[in-house]
Design a protein around this motif. Structure first.
Motif, PDB file in Angstrom:
ATOM      1  N   ARG A  80       1.119  10.316 -19.033  1.00  0.00           N
ATOM      2  CA  ARG A  80       1.372   8.923 -19.304  1.00  0.00           C
ATOM      3  C   ARG A  80       1.928   8.515 -17.930  1.00  0.00           C
ATOM      4  O   ARG A  80       1.738   7.305 -17.558  1.00  0.00           O
ATOM      5  N   ALA A  81       3.036   9.197 -17.182  1.00  0.00           N
ATOM      6  CA  ALA A  81       3.552   8.949 -16.101  1.00  0.00           C
ATOM      7  C   ALA A  81       2.860   8.897 -14.949  1.00  0.00           C
ATOM      8  O   ALA A  81       2.664   7.766 -14.075  1.00  0.00           O
ATOM      9  N   VAL A  82       1.921   9.537 -14.605  1.00  0.00           N
ATOM     10  CA  VAL A  82       0.801   9.478 -13.355  1.00  0.00           C
ATOM     11  C   VAL A  82      -0.043   8.476 -13.680  1.00  0.00           C
ATOM     12  O   VAL A  82      -0.417   7.535 -12.730  1.00  0.00           O
ATOM     13  N   ASP A  83      -0.622   7.960 -14.898  1.00  0.00           N
ATOM     14  CA  ASP A  83      -1.342   7.019 -15.393  1.00  0.00           C
ATOM     15  C   ASP A  83      -0.608   5.517 -15.022  1.00  0.00           C
ATOM     16  O   ASP A  83      -1.167   4.807 -14.404  1.00  0.00           O
ATOM     17  N   ALA A  84       0.670   5.611 -15.535  1.00  0.00           N
ATOM     18  CA  ALA A  84       1.257   4.508 -15.298  1.00  0.00           C
ATOM     19  C   ALA A  84       1.561   4.127 -13.800  1.00  0.00           C
ATOM     20  O   ALA A  84       1.850   2.769 -13.567  1.00  0.00           O
ATOM     21  N   THR A  85       1.920   5.168 -13.018  1.00  0.00           N
ATOM     22  CA  THR A  85       2.106   4.869 -11.558  1.00  0.00           C
ATOM     23  C   THR A  85       1.084   4.565 -10.759  1.00  0.00           C
ATOM     24  O   THR A  85       1.060   4.322  -9.485  1.00  0.00           O
TER      25      THR A  85
ATOM     26  N   ILE B 125       0.933  -1.391  -0.004  1.00  0.00           N
ATOM     27  CA  ILE B 125      -0.053   0.133   0.039  1.00  0.00           C
ATOM     28  C   ILE B 125       0.925   1.133   0.081  1.00  0.00           C
ATOM     29  O   ILE B 125       0.727   2.144  -0.678  1.00  0.00           O
ATOM     30  N   ARG B 126       1.827   1.158   0.694  1.00  0.00           N
ATOM     31  CA  ARG B 126       2.804   2.386   0.844  1.00  0.00           C
ATOM     32  C   ARG B 126       3.500   2.525  -0.678  1.00  0.00           C
ATOM     33  O   ARG B 126       3.608   3.670  -1.055  1.00  0.00           O
ATOM     34  N   LEU B 127       3.839   1.422  -1.211  1.00  0.00           N
ATOM     35  CA  LEU B 127       4.580   1.565  -2.517  1.00  0.00           C
ATOM     36  C   LEU B 127       3.456   2.163  -3.445  1.00  0.00           C
ATOM     37  O   LEU B 127       3.959   2.885  -4.297  1.00  0.00           O
ATOM     38  N   ASP B 128       2.239   1.635  -3.741  1.00  0.00           N
ATOM     39  CA  ASP B 128       1.338   2.363  -4.432  1.00  0.00           C
ATOM     40  C   ASP B 128       0.788   3.579  -4.232  1.00  0.00           C
ATOM     41  O   ASP B 128       0.914   4.635  -5.108  1.00  0.00           O
ATOM     42  N   THR B 129       0.975   4.300  -2.841  1.00  0.00           N
ATOM     43  CA  THR B 129       0.791   5.713  -2.679  1.00  0.00           C
ATOM     44  C   THR B 129       2.070   6.314  -3.205  1.00  0.00           C
ATOM     45  O   THR B 129       2.008   7.358  -3.816  1.00  0.00           O
ATOM     46  N   ASP B 130       3.109   5.805  -2.994  1.00  0.00           N
ATOM     47  CA  ASP B 130       4.404   6.483  -3.329  1.00  0.00           C
ATOM     48  C   ASP B 130       4.561   6.591  -5.023  1.00  0.00           C
ATOM     49  O   ASP B 130       4.896   7.648  -5.328  1.00  0.00           O
ATOM     50  N   ARG B 131       4.231   5.709  -5.476  1.00  0.00           N
ATOM     51  CA  ARG B 131       4.053   5.447  -7.235  1.00  0.00           C
ATOM     52  C   ARG B 131       3.057   6.712  -7.769  1.00  0.00           C
ATOM     53  O   ARG B 131       3.520   7.423  -8.525  1.00  0.00           O
ATOM     54  N   ILE B 132       1.869   6.969  -6.859  1.00  0.00           N
ATOM     55  CA  ILE B 132       1.115   7.992  -7.531  1.00  0.00           C
ATOM     56  C   ILE B 132       1.651   9.225  -7.192  1.00  0.00           C
ATOM     57  O   ILE B 132       1.750  10.165  -8.208  1.00  0.00           O
TER      58      ILE B 132
ATOM     59  N   PRO C 197      -5.625   9.193 -19.679  1.00  0.00           N
ATOM     60  CA  PRO C 197      -4.457   9.777 -18.939  1.00  0.00           C
ATOM     61  C   PRO C 197      -4.682  11.254 -18.582  1.00  0.00           C
ATOM     62  O   PRO C 197      -4.164  11.828 -17.548  1.00  0.00           O
ATOM     63  N   LEU C 198      -4.871  12.010 -19.466  1.00  0.00           N
ATOM     64  CA  LEU C 198      -5.241  13.487 -19.169  1.00  0.00           C
ATOM     65  C   LEU C 198      -6.090  13.566 -18.190  1.00  0.00           C
ATOM     66  O   LEU C 198      -5.911  14.448 -17.299  1.00  0.00           O
ATOM     67  N   ALA C 199      -7.336  13.152 -18.165  1.00  0.00           N
ATOM     68  CA  ALA C 199      -8.311  13.443 -17.007  1.00  0.00           C
ATOM     69  C   ALA C 199      -7.947  12.846 -15.744  1.00  0.00           C
ATOM     70  O   ALA C 199      -8.224  13.416 -14.842  1.00  0.00           O
ATOM     71  N   TRP C 200      -7.352  11.503 -15.768  1.00  0.00           N
ATOM     72  CA  TRP C 200      -6.800  11.064 -14.568  1.00  0.00           C
ATOM     73  C   TRP C 200      -5.465  11.834 -13.922  1.00  0.00           C
ATOM     74  O   TRP C 200      -5.518  12.204 -12.625  1.00  0.00           O
ATOM     75  N   SER C 201      -4.864  12.500 -14.796  1.00  0.00           N
ATOM     76  CA  SER C 201      -3.511  13.197 -14.241  1.00  0.00           C
ATOM     77  C   SER C 201      -4.265  14.420 -13.710  1.00  0.00           C
ATOM     78  O   SER C 201      -3.869  14.783 -12.560  1.00  0.00           O
ATOM     79  N   ALA C 202      -5.256  15.124 -14.295  1.00  0.00           N
ATOM     80  CA  ALA C 202      -5.811  16.374 -13.442  1.00  0.00           C
ATOM     81  C   ALA C 202      -6.293  15.900 -12.193  1.00  0.00           C
ATOM     82  O   ALA C 202      -6.293  16.572 -11.109  1.00  0.00           O
ATOM     83  N   VAL C 203      -7.175  14.749 -11.943  1.00  0.00           N
ATOM     84  CA  VAL C 203      -7.973  14.467 -10.866  1.00  0.00           C
ATOM     85  C   VAL C 203      -6.691  14.029  -9.870  1.00  0.00           C
ATOM     86  O   VAL C 203      -7.101  14.511  -8.519  1.00  0.00           O
ATOM     87  N   ALA C 204      -5.816  13.304 -10.228  1.00  0.00           N
ATOM     88  CA  ALA C 204      -4.739  13.018  -9.356  1.00  0.00           C
ATOM     89  C   ALA C 204      -4.211  14.088  -8.579  1.00  0.00           C
ATOM     90  O   ALA C 204      -3.710  14.195  -7.457  1.00  0.00           O
ATOM     91  N   LEU C 205      -3.696  14.788  -9.354  1.00  0.00           N
ATOM     92  CA  LEU C 205      -2.989  16.253  -8.806  1.00  0.00           C
ATOM     93  C   LEU C 205      -3.968  17.045  -7.909  1.00  0.00           C
ATOM     94  O   LEU C 205      -3.532  17.751  -6.706  1.00  0.00           O
ATOM     95  N   VAL C 206      -5.224  17.139  -8.184  1.00  0.00           N
ATOM     96  CA  VAL C 206      -6.200  17.923  -7.223  1.00  0.00           C
ATOM     97  C   VAL C 206      -6.285  17.168  -5.895  1.00  0.00           C
ATOM     98  O   VAL C 206      -6.395  17.573  -4.710  1.00  0.00           O
ATOM     99  N   ASN C 207      -6.327  15.603  -5.800  1.00  0.00           N
ATOM    100  CA  ASN C 207      -6.297  14.938  -4.877  1.00  0.00           C
ATOM    101  C   ASN C 207      -5.233  15.144  -4.062  1.00  0.00           C
ATOM    102  O   ASN C 207      -5.191  14.925  -2.598  1.00  0.00           O
ATOM    103  N   LEU C 208      -3.839  15.202  -4.791  1.00  0.00           N
ATOM    104  CA  LEU C 208      -2.800  15.196  -3.862  1.00  0.00           C
ATOM    105  C   LEU C 208      -2.654  16.610  -3.145  1.00  0.00           C
ATOM    106  O   LEU C 208      -1.938  16.838  -2.108  1.00  0.00           O
ATOM    107  N   SER C 209      -3.178  17.755  -3.655  1.00  0.00           N
ATOM    108  CA  SER C 209      -3.480  18.733  -2.754  1.00  0.00           C
ATOM    109  C   SER C 209      -4.934  19.328  -2.500  1.00  0.00           C
ATOM    110  O   SER C 209      -5.153  20.519  -2.303  1.00  0.00           O
ATOM    111  N   ALA C 210      -5.612  18.313  -2.126  1.00  0.00           N
ATOM    112  CA  ALA C 210      -7.212  18.771  -1.790  1.00  0.00           C
ATOM    113  C   ALA C 210      -7.249  19.717  -0.797  1.00  0.00           C
ATOM    114  O   ALA C 210      -7.836  20.714  -0.757  1.00  0.00           O
ATOM    115  N   MET C 211      -6.752  19.310   0.437  1.00  0.00           N
ATOM    116  CA  MET C 211      -6.585  20.217   1.535  1.00  0.00           C
ATOM    117  C   MET C 211      -6.011  21.631   1.208  1.00  0.00           C
ATOM    118  O   MET C 211      -6.422  22.915   1.879  1.00  0.00           O
TER     119      MET C 211
END
Length: 430
Positions: A43-48, A19-26, A323-337
């Motif tokens: 592609r990097a965000v999607d692949a990790t 689980i830690r590895l998965d979080t780190d990859r994202i 990949p484009l949509a997921w990259s944007a969502v992932a970035l928002v989640n990493l800085s949601a607070m």
């Protein structure tokens, strides 16, 4: 028996490490945004991203956060009048704009996702052998680190403004607006701490509490302070819906349709025949606020929103494969607070720094007509730019400061294997 215990412990250690590895990859994939071209970044965000991750959950959280941000920017005005600033809302002079609040008041969706993620995470943590304290510390640290930064900056700012002779009411308005997101943080943290007690709670119980509180307040002339019970009970409804989602009770589309139709019908009835305001956010000067504290109408409206969110899960999962949509969502989640806690500061910074230019339409003027609304929409990119500056300066407070074990490259993989060997020699402690 000893071999079975050792096997169970080893499996738990491996699951925790994975689980830690998965979080780190994202996080690593998202951190490479500035180092790659846009297609490479996506592609990097999607692949990790781990293949088993439910991306619809992240998409719903991102939409909920951005909905609140845009809603505040559209209906919150800081009016410059006689050397002071005070808050106003276009909903006060144009109540027919209330449907705007139906679109952007998305806190129920955030609590739905929060309840789902928290209960799922707690069950997983317990299965790995983690203690309640370890799990809770990890959950709350990401909430309170960025909050500490906001509190510190605004404490210093408020003292500096008062010492410089700024009107007290202006300082009070600014501080109250800047720190207003913290109420959500306190409620969310409290529900998170109570998660072990809520994993099996039926949402009908807190809904019944809200119903009776409003019946006593508005139907029987009870004390107004009783409404603050709904701050916990009201948001507990979508939070426990999230727990039901984790239990698999909301997997069928029928559940989403029942929540959407039932919540919408109940809200319409309460607004049309029970005297509740149509706006799902507070309006200055209003006798009743649906949000401060939450009313039965706000809770039933939240049920409808949660139903719609559940119905959109499959479509969001398909969309998030891009990949484009997921990259944007992932970035928002990493800085949601960070985004949530600093968006009001971005609004106020823009308002304050432009005061020398005069009373600008849509920024310093009273929000009493559609020209103000059009001008405010034109200011949204400026607010977004100010928020980006805040995000750049303070996003590190939301990141986990612990050293990471997963990076790219052959050299780092060797480090990971070495650390794994070292850990294998160390007795596991639950």
């Amino acid at each position: 028996m000893r071999e079975q215990t050792l096997s169970h412990t080893t499996d738990g250690t491996r699951r925790m490490r994975q689980i830690r590895l998965d979080t780190d990859r994202i996080r690593h994939g998202a951190a490479r945004v500035d180092a790659t071209t846009p297609p490479g970044r996506d592609r990097a965000v999607d692949a990790t991203t781990p293949p088993g991750r439910d991306r619809a959950v992240d998409a719903l959280r991102a939409f909920a956060i951005l909905g609140v941000v845009l809603g505040h920017w559209l209906v919150t005005a800081l009016v410059a009048d006689s050397g002071t600033l005070h808050t106003a809302s276009p909903l006060q002079d144009m109540p027919w704009l209330a449907p705007i609040s139906w679109v952007f008041q998305t806190l129920a969706v955030f609590f739905l996702v929060g309840g789902h993620v928290a209960t799922r995470g707690y069950v997983s943590a317990r299965a790995r052998g983690a203690t309640y304290r370890q799990w809770l510390t990890g959950r709350l640290s990401r909430l309170f680190r960025p909050a500490a930064a906001v509190l510190t900056l605004w404490t210093v700012t408020a003292v500096a403004l008062l010492l410089s002779g700024t009107d007290f009411e202006t300082v009070r308005t600014l501080v109250k607006l800047a720190l207003s997101p913290l109420w959500f943080l306190v409620v969310f943290a409290g529900l998170t701490a109570a998660t072990p007690l809520l994993t099996r709670l039926n949402p009908l119980w807190p809904l019944a509490v809200v119903l009776h509180v409003d019946l006593i307040r508005f139907g029987l002339g009870g004390p107004s302070w009783l409404g603050w019970v709904n701050v916990a009970a009201g948001w507990l409804v979508p939070y426990t819906l999230g727990a039901a989602w984790t239990r698999g009770e909301l997997d069928r589309a029928r559940s989403g349709w029942v929540l959407l139709a039932g919540g919408a019908a109940a809200t319409a009835a309460l607004v049309l025949w029970a005297g509740y305001p149509a706006s799902m956010v507070g309006v200055p000067g209003g006798t009743i606020s649906n949000l401060d504290p939450p009313t039965l109408a706000a809770v039933t409206f939240g049920l409808a929103q949660c139903g719609l969110a559940l119905l959109l899960r499959d479509r969001l999962r398909r969309t998030m494969r891009r990949p484009l949509a997921w990259s944007a969502v992932a970035l928002v989640n990493l800085s949601a607070m960070t985004i949530f806690l600093w968006h009001q500061t971005a609004l106020m910074a823009t308002t304050a720094t432009t005061i020398p230019a005069g009373h600008l339409l849509g920024l310093h003027t009273r929000p009493d007509d559609l020209t103000w609304v059009a001008a405010r929409v034109a200011w949204l990119p400026v607010f977004a730019l100010a928020l980006t500056i805040c995000w750049t300066a303070f996003r590190t407070y939301e990141q986990d400061p612990r050293p990471r074990t997963v990076r790219t490259g052959i050299r780092t993989r060797t480090r990971t294997r070495t650390r794994t060997r070292i850990r294998a020699k160390t007795p596991h402690r639950a």
